[in-house]
Design an enzyme around this catalytic site. Sequence first.
Site, mmCIF file in Angstrom:
data_model
loop_
_atom_site.group_PDB
_atom_site.id
_atom_site.type_symbol
_atom_site.label_atom_id
_atom_site.label_comp_id
_atom_site.label_asym_id
_atom_site.label_seq_id
_atom_site.Cartn_x
_atom_site.Cartn_y
_atom_site.Cartn_z
ATOM 1 N N ASP A 67 -19.182 29.466 -16.104
ATOM 2 C CA ASP A 67 -19.079 30.707 -15.087
ATOM 3 C C ASP A 67 -17.593 31.154 -15.376
ATOM 4 O O ASP A 67 -16.724 30.647 -16.046
ATOM 5 C CB ASP A 67 -19.149 30.217 -13.667
ATOM 6 C CG ASP A 67 -18.692 28.878 -13.402
ATOM 7 O OD1 ASP A 67 -17.775 28.128 -14.121
ATOM 8 O OD2 ASP A 67 -18.948 28.043 -12.436
ATOM 9 N N ASN A 136 -20.314 22.215 -1.152
ATOM 10 C CA ASN A 136 -21.790 22.300 -0.607
ATOM 11 C C ASN A 136 -22.930 22.228 -1.512
ATOM 12 O O ASN A 136 -23.765 22.620 -1.255
ATOM 13 C CB ASN A 136 -21.567 23.951 -0.268
ATOM 14 C CG ASN A 136 -21.541 24.746 -1.626
ATOM 15 O OD1 ASN A 136 -21.047 24.136 -2.650
ATOM 16 N ND2 ASN A 136 -21.091 26.212 -1.143
ATOM 17 N N HIS A 138 -23.120 23.020 -4.774
ATOM 18 C CA HIS A 138 -23.372 24.029 -5.905
ATOM 19 C C HIS A 138 -23.382 23.443 -7.250
ATOM 20 O O HIS A 138 -22.362 22.308 -7.568
ATOM 21 C CB HIS A 138 -22.453 25.336 -5.608
ATOM 22 C CG HIS A 138 -21.177 25.206 -5.849
ATOM 23 N ND1 HIS A 138 -20.155 25.915 -5.319
ATOM 24 C CD2 HIS A 138 -20.334 24.557 -6.933
ATOM 25 C CE1 HIS A 138 -19.078 25.811 -5.600
ATOM 26 N NE2 HIS A 138 -19.112 24.697 -6.534
ATOM 27 N N GLU A 143 -24.830 28.870 -5.457
ATOM 28 C CA GLU A 143 -24.493 28.481 -4.158
ATOM 29 C C GLU A 143 -25.852 28.094 -3.354
ATOM 30 O O GLU A 143 -27.074 28.767 -3.763
ATOM 31 C CB GLU A 143 -23.747 29.703 -3.476
ATOM 32 C CG GLU A 143 -22.341 29.990 -3.878
ATOM 33 C CD GLU A 143 -21.300 29.008 -3.588
ATOM 34 O OE1 GLU A 143 -21.641 27.642 -3.384
ATOM 35 O OE2 GLU A 143 -20.198 29.384 -3.440
HETATM 36 C C1 F6R Z 1 -16.801 25.024 -12.256
HETATM 37 C C2 F6R Z 1 -18.056 25.093 -11.697
HETATM 38 C C3 F6R Z 1 -17.981 24.488 -10.197
HETATM 39 C C4 F6R Z 1 -17.335 23.264 -10.214
HETATM 40 C C5 F6R Z 1 -17.375 22.824 -8.741
HETATM 41 C C6 F6R Z 1 -16.350 21.762 -8.566
HETATM 42 O O1 F6R Z 1 -16.884 25.880 -13.813
HETATM 43 O O2 F6R Z 1 -18.963 25.415 -11.999
HETATM 44 O O3 F6R Z 1 -19.358 24.268 -10.006
HETATM 45 O O4 F6R Z 1 -17.649 22.371 -10.987
HETATM 46 O O5 F6R Z 1 -16.901 23.586 -7.777
HETATM 47 O O6 F6R Z 1 -15.059 22.002 -8.636
HETATM 48 P P1 F6R Z 1 -13.853 20.817 -8.562
HETATM 49 O O7 F6R Z 1 -13.916 20.236 -9.904
HETATM 50 O O8 F6R Z 1 -12.555 21.878 -8.546
HETATM 51 O O9 F6R Z 1 -13.965 20.239 -7.554
#
Ligand code: F6R
Length: 261
Positions: A67, A136, A138, A143
Site C-alpha cells: 500500500d 481493527n 485490517h 478496513e
Molecule cells: C502496512 C500495512 C498495514 C500494517 C498495519 C499494522 O503496509 O499494510 O496493514 O501492517 O496497519 O501496522 P503496524 O505494524 O505499524 O502496527
Amino acid sequence: MEVLIRETSEQASLLGAQIVAQLLRRKPHCVLGLATGRTPLRLYDELIRLHRKEGLDLSGVVTFNLDEYVGLPADHSQSYHYYMAENLFRHINIRPEATHVPDGCATDLRAHCVEYEKAIVNAGGIDLQLLGIGSNGHIGFNEPSGSLRSRTWIKILSEKTLRDNAPHFDSPEQQPRHVITMGVGTILEARHCLVLACGSAKSHAVRAMIEGPVSAMCPASALQMHARTTVVLDRAAATRLDHPEHYEWIEKHKLDWQQYA
Ligand code: F6R
C-alpha cells in the site's frame, strides 16, 4: 492456519526473517509482497544483517508493496516509498527497478491500480506476502466492512487506523485519509501469506483473525480461507487466543521438512 507463538517480539521477528530468508535461498528469483508499519522493522533489520554477514542474495528478487498513501510523494518522510528505501531497499542488493510500491501521486489513480494488479500477474504472482495486522483487523489497508474479494484500489482509512497512525504525522491535517492498497482478493492470491503481529494492542484482532468467524468486520479473518497462511506472534499478541496450547502442540509435532529452522 499455522500459528507460531514466541515469547518475545524479538524472537517472533527473527522467525519471520528466517521464513523469508528460507524462501530467498530456495528460490532466489522469488516475488515478495512487502508490508510497512512498525511491525516488520526488526524483520527487515535481520534481512539486512543476513545480506551483509551471510551473503543473503536479493539480486534476483522482485517485490510488491501492499500500500501507499494517496497524495504523498515518494520523497515524503511518511510515504511508504520512503519507508521501504530507508528501512530495506538501500541496504540490500535488490535491483531498484524490481521494487514496486503503489504510486499515491499517479495522475490516474484508478488506472494505476489496474496496472499494479497486472504487474503482479506479469511477475508470476507473489510467492510470499508479508503482512502486519491493524488493531481493527485490517490487512493492507483493507478496513472492516470492505469486500473480502477486493482488488488493488483506493480505500478510505477508518478513524481507528487514523488514530493508530497519527503519531507518525506532525498534525492531523497532514495525515492522508486515502490510500492505494492491494485488495483482500489480491492478498489471498499470494502462494504463502506470513502475518507477523506483536504486542497486546493486537491481541483482539489476532483472536478475531485466527479464531473468530470469517467476517468482513475482521478482514484478516479471510486468511482462514487461504491454503497456506503462517501467523507468527509474540506472547503478548497471543494472550487472547482460546487455544494457544493447541497451536503449540501442532508446532511441536511438525515433521522435519515442515520446520523453518
Ligand atoms: C502496512 C500495512 C498495514 C500494517 C498495519 C499494522 O503496509 O499494510 O496493514 O501492517 O496497519 O501496522 P503496524 O505494524 O505499524 O502496527
